[in-house]
Motif scaffolding. Structure first.
Motif, mmCIF file in Angstrom:
data_model
loop_
_atom_site.group_PDB
_atom_site.id
_atom_site.type_symbol
_atom_site.label_atom_id
_atom_site.label_comp_id
_atom_site.label_asym_id
_atom_site.label_seq_id
_atom_site.Cartn_x
_atom_site.Cartn_y
_atom_site.Cartn_z
ATOM 1 N N UNK A 1 0.854 -1.204 0.000
ATOM 2 C CA UNK A 1 0.000 0.000 0.000
ATOM 3 C C UNK A 1 0.880 1.241 0.000
ATOM 4 N N UNK A 2 1.089 1.789 -1.182
ATOM 5 C CA UNK A 2 2.044 2.875 -1.380
ATOM 6 C C UNK A 2 1.668 4.135 -0.595
ATOM 7 N N UNK A 3 0.413 4.493 -0.639
ATOM 8 C CA UNK A 3 -0.019 5.738 0.018
ATOM 9 C C UNK A 3 -0.256 5.550 1.511
ATOM 10 N N UNK A 4 -0.701 4.358 1.892
ATOM 11 C CA UNK A 4 -1.016 4.111 3.305
ATOM 12 C C UNK A 4 0.241 3.971 4.159
ATOM 13 N N UNK A 5 1.276 3.300 3.585
ATOM 14 C CA UNK A 5 2.501 3.060 4.350
ATOM 15 C C UNK A 5 3.700 3.619 3.586
ATOM 16 N N UNK A 6 3.827 4.938 3.511
ATOM 17 C CA UNK A 6 4.949 5.515 2.757
ATOM 18 C C UNK A 6 6.316 5.159 3.345
ATOM 19 N N UNK A 7 6.342 4.836 4.644
ATOM 20 C CA UNK A 7 7.622 4.460 5.256
ATOM 21 C C UNK A 7 8.113 3.096 4.778
ATOM 22 N N UNK A 8 7.247 2.354 4.085
ATOM 23 C CA UNK A 8 7.655 1.056 3.538
ATOM 24 C C UNK A 8 8.442 1.195 2.236
ATOM 25 N N UNK A 9 8.484 2.395 1.688
ATOM 26 C CA UNK A 9 9.272 2.625 0.473
ATOM 27 C C UNK A 9 10.749 2.645 0.874
ATOM 28 N N UNK A 10 11.504 1.677 0.345
ATOM 29 C CA UNK A 10 12.915 1.595 0.717
ATOM 30 C C UNK A 10 13.840 1.957 -0.461
ATOM 31 N N UNK A 11 13.236 2.173 -1.629
ATOM 32 C CA UNK A 11 14.021 2.629 -2.789
ATOM 33 C C UNK A 11 13.107 3.352 -3.762
ATOM 34 N N UNK A 12 13.583 4.489 -4.257
ATOM 35 C CA UNK A 12 12.860 5.249 -5.269
ATOM 36 C C UNK A 12 13.901 5.805 -6.237
ATOM 37 N N UNK A 13 13.821 5.379 -7.493
ATOM 38 C CA UNK A 13 14.852 5.745 -8.466
ATOM 39 C C UNK A 13 14.899 7.235 -8.763
ATOM 40 N N UNK A 14 13.847 7.993 -8.357
ATOM 41 C CA UNK A 14 13.840 9.432 -8.621
ATOM 42 C C UNK A 14 14.560 10.221 -7.523
ATOM 43 N N UNK A 15 14.918 9.516 -6.456
ATOM 44 C CA UNK A 15 15.592 10.178 -5.347
ATOM 45 C C UNK A 15 17.076 9.834 -5.339
ATOM 46 N N UNK A 16 17.878 10.761 -4.837
ATOM 47 C CA UNK A 16 19.323 10.564 -4.844
ATOM 48 C C UNK A 16 19.781 9.575 -3.780
ATOM 49 N N UNK A 17 19.045 9.490 -2.710
ATOM 50 C CA UNK A 17 19.386 8.555 -1.643
ATOM 51 C C UNK A 17 18.248 7.559 -1.454
#
Length: 303
Positions: free
Chosen positions: A38-54
């Motif tokens: 659940x991308x919007x419900x648990x944003x802290x579960x995102x551990x990689x995003x190619x659009x971000x530098x870190x």
């Protein structure tokens, strides 16, 4: 997928999308989430995003997203990374998560034992190729393979049909009877953070070969009374075990007098005997045993 604690993990990844838009233009973003998709419900579960530098986890998308290739390299993996992961693609208004196709990553502390492949039904004089293979979760850090065959064996890391990799070494050997019972040992040393981890495998060769070192003996030996019972015995080294046939040499040629490893008879006349050892790979004849009369005494000796 399984990963080795302290190593890295190559994650084969591809996607398809029911959209009329093309991925050849515009910005594509690849996202990895853990535990819950659940991308919007648990944003802290995102551990990689190619659009971000870190990124939270040491991950890199090595595939070309425009080619719908989301292959990812997960570096420095450890026990806390054992989890369920979900991939997400974003392209303008198109946003989709692979909710029904999760990736479960398990972490091992001990490396995988290599496998040794040897053809079946080995026979002497055959040239066979022996292969030692090791599972390679990360082709960027393949295991080092060594064995007790030639140490200059070429190491190759090959891509499997499912996108994973295998590292192998091969050696071609010509078999002889001395290879029967020979132990082939192969070890795989995996580089990990802070050192290496090693696992070893051993297989024993079973090689069939024709009879050799065939010899005949007699008991009792030396001088015995004429008409005494004597016992001829034949031995031979062969695999599978040979069949023994005894022959008496006469002026009419070799006469088959017995079948079996031991031949017992009443010695009443002189003669020369030898045995023949046979299996499906060949045959070998022994040296002769000579029976010679001297009056009422019988002398037994090897030819």
């Amino acid at each position: 997928m399984e990963a080795l604690n302290g190593s890295c993990l190559h994650i084969p990844c591809s996607f398809t999308a029911k959209t009329e838009g093309s991925f050849s233009s515009g910005k594509l973003v690849g996202v990895w989430m853990k535990s819950d998709p659940s991308f919007s419900t648990y944003p802290h579960n995102v551990i990689f995003n190619s659009s971000e530098k870190t990124s939270v986890y040491p991950m890199t998308i090595t595939g070309d997203l425009k080619e719908k290739n989301c292959t990812t390299l997960f570096s420095g993996i450890n026990q806390r990374h054992a989890d369920t992961y979900y991939f997400r693609i974003e392209h303008g208004q198109f946003k989709a998560s692979a909710i029904c196709d999760a990736l479960q990553i398990n972490i091992k502390d001990s490396p995988w034992s290599p496998s040794i492949n040897v053809p079946s039904d080995l026979k002497e004089h055959q040239s066979v190729t022996v292969t030692c293979s090791a599972f390679t979760p990360c082709p960027h850090s393949p295991p080092e393979l060594t064995w007790n065959l030639q140490q200059d064996s070429l190491r190759q890391t090959e891509k499997n049909t499912d996108g994973t990799f295998t590292t192998k070494i091969q050696e071609t050997i010509t078999l002889s009877d001395t290879h029967d019972g020979y132990n082939i040992r192969c070890s795989a040393r995996y580089p990990v953070i802070g050192g290496n981890k090693t696992a070893e495998t051993e297989v024993t060769l079973s090689v069939s070969y024709a009879p050799r070192n065939t010899s005949a003996s007699i008991s009792p030996s030396g001088l015995v009374s004429a008409g005494s019972w004597v016992e001829l015995s034949c031995s031979s080294r062969a695999k599978p075990p040979p069949r023994f046939t005894w022959f008496r040499i006469s002026k009419h040629g070799d006469m088959n007098v017995s079948v079996g490893q031991v031949y017992s008879f009443n010695a009443t006349e002189r003669g020369k005997y030898h045995c023949l050892a046979t299996n499906h790979l060949g045959k070998e004849i022994s040296s002769g045993i000579v029976l010679r009369f001297e009056g009422k005494l019988l002398t037994t000796l090897k030819d």
